[in-house]
Design a protein around this motif. Sequence first.
Motif, mmCIF file in Angstrom:
data_model
loop_
_atom_site.group_PDB
_atom_site.id
_atom_site.type_symbol
_atom_site.label_atom_id
_atom_site.label_comp_id
_atom_site.label_asym_id
_atom_site.label_seq_id
_atom_site.Cartn_x
_atom_site.Cartn_y
_atom_site.Cartn_z
ATOM 1 N N LYS A 41 41.066 -23.525 -5.115
ATOM 2 C CA LYS A 41 41.649 -24.343 -3.994
ATOM 3 C C LYS A 41 40.151 -24.719 -2.891
ATOM 4 O O LYS A 41 39.913 -25.643 -2.374
ATOM 5 N N ASP A 42 39.248 -23.611 -3.774
ATOM 6 C CA ASP A 42 38.214 -23.595 -2.582
ATOM 7 C C ASP A 42 36.471 -23.444 -3.261
ATOM 8 O O ASP A 42 35.521 -23.781 -3.064
ATOM 9 N N ILE A 43 37.419 -24.159 -4.548
ATOM 10 C CA ILE A 43 36.365 -25.064 -5.426
ATOM 11 C C ILE A 43 36.138 -26.657 -5.147
ATOM 12 O O ILE A 43 37.083 -27.330 -5.193
ATOM 13 N N ARG A 44 34.963 -26.487 -4.085
ATOM 14 C CA ARG A 44 34.751 -28.366 -4.017
ATOM 15 C C ARG A 44 33.060 -28.343 -4.560
ATOM 16 O O ARG A 44 32.168 -28.324 -3.959
ATOM 17 N N PRO A 45 33.131 -29.164 -5.509
ATOM 18 C CA PRO A 45 32.178 -29.079 -5.904
ATOM 19 C C PRO A 45 30.743 -30.301 -5.614
ATOM 20 O O PRO A 45 31.087 -30.924 -5.221
ATOM 21 N N ARG A 46 29.895 -29.900 -5.313
ATOM 22 C CA ARG A 46 28.788 -30.340 -5.491
ATOM 23 C C ARG A 46 28.022 -31.469 -5.916
ATOM 24 O O ARG A 46 27.814 -31.109 -6.911
ATOM 25 N N GLU A 47 27.421 -32.386 -5.619
ATOM 26 C CA GLU A 47 25.965 -33.603 -6.100
ATOM 27 C C GLU A 47 25.415 -32.059 -7.223
ATOM 28 O O GLU A 47 25.251 -31.029 -6.422
ATOM 29 N N GLY A 48 25.566 -32.734 -8.295
ATOM 30 C CA GLY A 48 24.668 -31.364 -8.597
ATOM 31 C C GLY A 48 25.705 -30.407 -9.764
ATOM 32 O O GLY A 48 24.467 -30.028 -10.383
ATOM 33 N N GLU A 49 26.346 -30.033 -9.255
ATOM 34 C CA GLU A 49 27.230 -28.925 -9.911
ATOM 35 C C GLU A 49 28.194 -29.571 -11.472
ATOM 36 O O GLU A 49 27.987 -30.555 -11.621
ATOM 37 N N THR A 50 28.082 -28.582 -12.164
ATOM 38 C CA THR A 50 29.040 -28.408 -13.499
ATOM 39 C C THR A 50 29.181 -27.855 -13.875
ATOM 40 O O THR A 50 29.144 -25.920 -13.114
ATOM 41 N N TRP A 51 30.991 -27.823 -14.111
ATOM 42 C CA TRP A 51 31.833 -26.752 -13.999
ATOM 43 C C TRP A 51 32.282 -26.901 -15.430
ATOM 44 O O TRP A 51 32.302 -27.745 -15.992
#
Length: 286
Positions: A124-134
């Motif tokens: 729930k704390d993962i809020r991907p931002r621009e440029g991120e890859t998971w």
Amino acid sequence: MSKDFHDHGPRRVGQVKEVTSLANPIIKDIKALTNKKSREESGTFLAEGLKLVIDAIELGWTIRTLVYAKAAKGKPLVEQMAARTVASGGLVLEVSEKVIASITRRDNPQMVVGIFEQRWKSLKDIRPREGETWVALDRVRDPGNLGTIIRTADAAGASGIILIGETTDPFSLETVRATMGSVFAVPVARATPEEFIAWRKSAGVSVVATHLAGAVDYRTIDYRNKPTVLLMGNEQSGLPEQLAREADALARIPQQGRADSLNLAVATAVMLFEARRHLLSLAEGK
């Protein structure tokens, strides 16, 4: 477990002990960490080698116990790590080579072993931002694959790993070995398929899944538009329909030759470096 090793109370002043017996209860507790149940109960895991211990401590991981062989005593970096362990309330054990070999189950063991507290990222704390890859891995079973993927994610600059369903333990000795220390640099979260699907709907990400039924060449996908989650299936059975339906694109890696599939870690590496190609350069020696 022995009180010296397993203490959930306030941080105590660290101490140094000399241990030569394989029957020592602290050594028995440490050896038990090769079992998943013991790792889960204690919330700890083993990391072998001075480099990994230094990496972990430098990155702020909590060390419970530092074990080093007598042959390593007096080496400046070992002494520094021992001092930092004691200062943080941990236990330092000076042991015989026979004892350290019994911990790692190797004929030529590392001279230093650290026992660290596990660290999990909350989904729930993962809020991907621009440029991120998971990277999201469905039911990954092979420790070598998972460790290699964590190491590759670190090298490619990915932001973390999401483990979906029943997976191999990222804190097993085999997985940690395969990460070559990247387990300390790459956040890892875990989720049920339902939790992942619910998170995906609100996270503002583009989910790209590899699938045998995929009709899209992975090289033609726009990975710049949104933060990307690369969704990879189980080694044997691939992605279940429940997860495949959640993908914005079902991708395939074109192949030529007799092999009909790629190893999961290799396929993930191919996808990762393509997804992050626009963000990677050789500038500044990287």
